[in-house]
Enzyme design. Structure first.
Site, short mmCIF file in Angstrom:
data_model
loop_
_atom_site.label_atom_id
_atom_site.label_comp_id
_atom_site.label_asym_id
_atom_site.label_seq_id
_atom_site.Cartn_x
_atom_site.Cartn_y
_atom_site.Cartn_z
N HIS A 1 0.82 -1.20 0.00
CA HIS A 1 0.00 0.00 0.00
C HIS A 1 0.86 1.26 0.00
O HIS A 1 1.53 1.57 0.98
CB HIS A 1 -0.92 -0.03 1.24
CG HIS A 1 -1.72 1.22 1.42
ND1 HIS A 1 -2.06 1.71 2.67
CD2 HIS A 1 -2.26 2.07 0.52
CE1 HIS A 1 -2.76 2.81 2.53
NE2 HIS A 1 -2.90 3.05 1.23
N THR B 1 -2.91 1.83 8.70
CA THR B 1 -2.89 3.26 8.40
C THR B 1 -4.27 3.81 8.05
O THR B 1 -4.71 4.81 8.61
CB THR B 1 -1.89 3.57 7.27
OG1 THR B 1 -2.22 2.78 6.13
CG2 THR B 1 -0.48 3.27 7.72
N VAL C 1 5.65 2.84 2.80
CA VAL C 1 4.85 1.81 2.13
C VAL C 1 4.42 0.81 3.20
O VAL C 1 5.24 0.30 3.97
CB VAL C 1 5.64 1.08 1.02
CG1 VAL C 1 4.80 -0.05 0.43
CG2 VAL C 1 6.05 2.05 -0.07
N GLU C 2 3.11 0.55 3.26
CA GLU C 2 2.54 -0.39 4.22
C GLU C 2 2.41 -1.75 3.55
O GLU C 2 1.68 -1.90 2.57
CB GLU C 2 1.18 0.12 4.69
CG GLU C 2 0.49 -0.74 5.71
CD GLU C 2 -0.87 -0.18 6.12
OE1 GLU C 2 -1.23 -0.30 7.30
OE2 GLU C 2 -1.57 0.39 5.24
N ILE C 3 3.13 -2.74 4.07
CA ILE C 3 3.08 -4.10 3.53
C ILE C 3 2.13 -4.91 4.39
O ILE C 3 2.26 -4.95 5.62
CB ILE C 3 4.48 -4.74 3.52
CG1 ILE C 3 5.42 -3.93 2.60
CG2 ILE C 3 4.41 -6.19 3.07
CD1 ILE C 3 6.85 -4.42 2.60
#
Length: 302
Positions: A33, A82, A44-46
């Site tokens: 994301h 998030t 970056v959200e994994i």
């Protein structure tokens, strides 16, 4: 796609596990994301789905580092970390509006508590229509288990009846005149009667910060978050959570869990059950614990 390829979805809300059900290789399916604007946002959200493999996670982390961005890793849930926590900031602003708080006061309180943009302005940027679609999808997915929030009716009014979709059609909580500066929509005064007595700005600032910190604590309790550093770094870099606090879990540690729980209980009585402290926070308050003490990253790694 090659058999070894990783399928990364940029969804900000839809559960990765549900999307991966249609894949013949759910172990190679993961959430990656990005944040908008991508060229300026370093996070970056994994997101790990239920069947995502460790090899897939390693490939995703390597990819994010190669493009010189900062990864955080979270487990699957609706909204992940998030989007789930950031939405509480926006929703609290809309809830205040429904209570009759002056729109300009809401926006100023949001910026004064350390957020980069007021909740109504950022809702326009994201789009009221998208916010409504996410809410509507959640309601359909959860069925009888869905519990309406204080913003549902107002968002439905704005999107479905007023056709005010946000900046995308130049009509949201703000008006966006061609070639001019945006300004709060004057029609809000007719749509929602302003309260005779306006609240203290300090109380509004506290509501904005505490609701986000509380939701972060819930994410930690549920296992969506597993590292306190990911919580704080993700909040500051992902949506600009008041940097001076060190992040939402650092904020709770600074205030003390006991004091934080007391204030949340007071606000739950005043504004609704969304402020009710979770079990983990109550336990930490009773034992005078901190997140960085109880969940010390070095001890967790060991």
């Amino acid at each position: 796609m090659p058999a070894a390829a990783v399928f990364g979805s940029n969804t900000s809300t839809l559960p990765i596990t549900g999307l991966a059900e249609k894949s013949s290789r759910p172990d190679r399916f993961i959430g990656i994301h990005f944040f908008s604007p991508v060229d300026r946002m370093g996070l970056v959200e994994i997101i790990m789905g239920r069947q995502t493999s460790q090899n897939t996670l390693a490939a995703a982390i390597d990819f994010v580092r190669r493009i010189k961005k900062t990864p955080i890793v979270v487990n699957d849930s609706r909204g992940f970390y998030t989007s789930r926590v950031f939405s509480t900031y926006v929703n609290e602003g809309v809830a205040m509006l429904g209570e009759g708080v002056a729109p300009a006061l809401i926006e100023n309180a949001g910026r004064m508590c350390g957020m980069p943009v007021g909740p109504l302005a950022v809702n326009d940027e994201v789009s009221l229509e998208l916010t409504w679609n996410i809410l509507d999808q959640t309601r359909r997915d959860e069925g009888a288990a869905y519990r309406p929030g204080p913003t549902d009716a107002l968002l439905e009014e704005m999107v479905k009846k007023q056709n005010r979709l946000g900046k995308k059609n130049r009509k949201g909580w703000y008006d966006y005149p061609e070639g001019g500066k945006k300004k709060l929509w004057p029609g809000l005064a007719q749509l929602i009667k302003p309260a005779a007595t306006q609240p203290d700005v300090e109380e509004l600032k506290k509501r904005f910060l505490y609701i986000q910190a509380l939701e972060t604590a819930r994410c930690f309790e549920e296992g969506v978050l597993t590292d306190v550093r990911d919580a704080d770094v993700g909040a500051i870099q992902g949506w600009g959570f008041a940097p001076y606090t060190g992040g939402p879990l650092s904020l709770i540690d600074t205030l003390g869990a006991a004091g934080f729980v007391r204030e949340c209980e007071r606000m739950a009585q005043a504004y609704g059950e969304r402020f009710t402290p979770n079990k983990l926070l109550r336990e930490m308050a009773a034992k005078h614990e901190t997140f960085y003490g109880r969940f010390n990253p070095k001890q967790q790694a060991a």
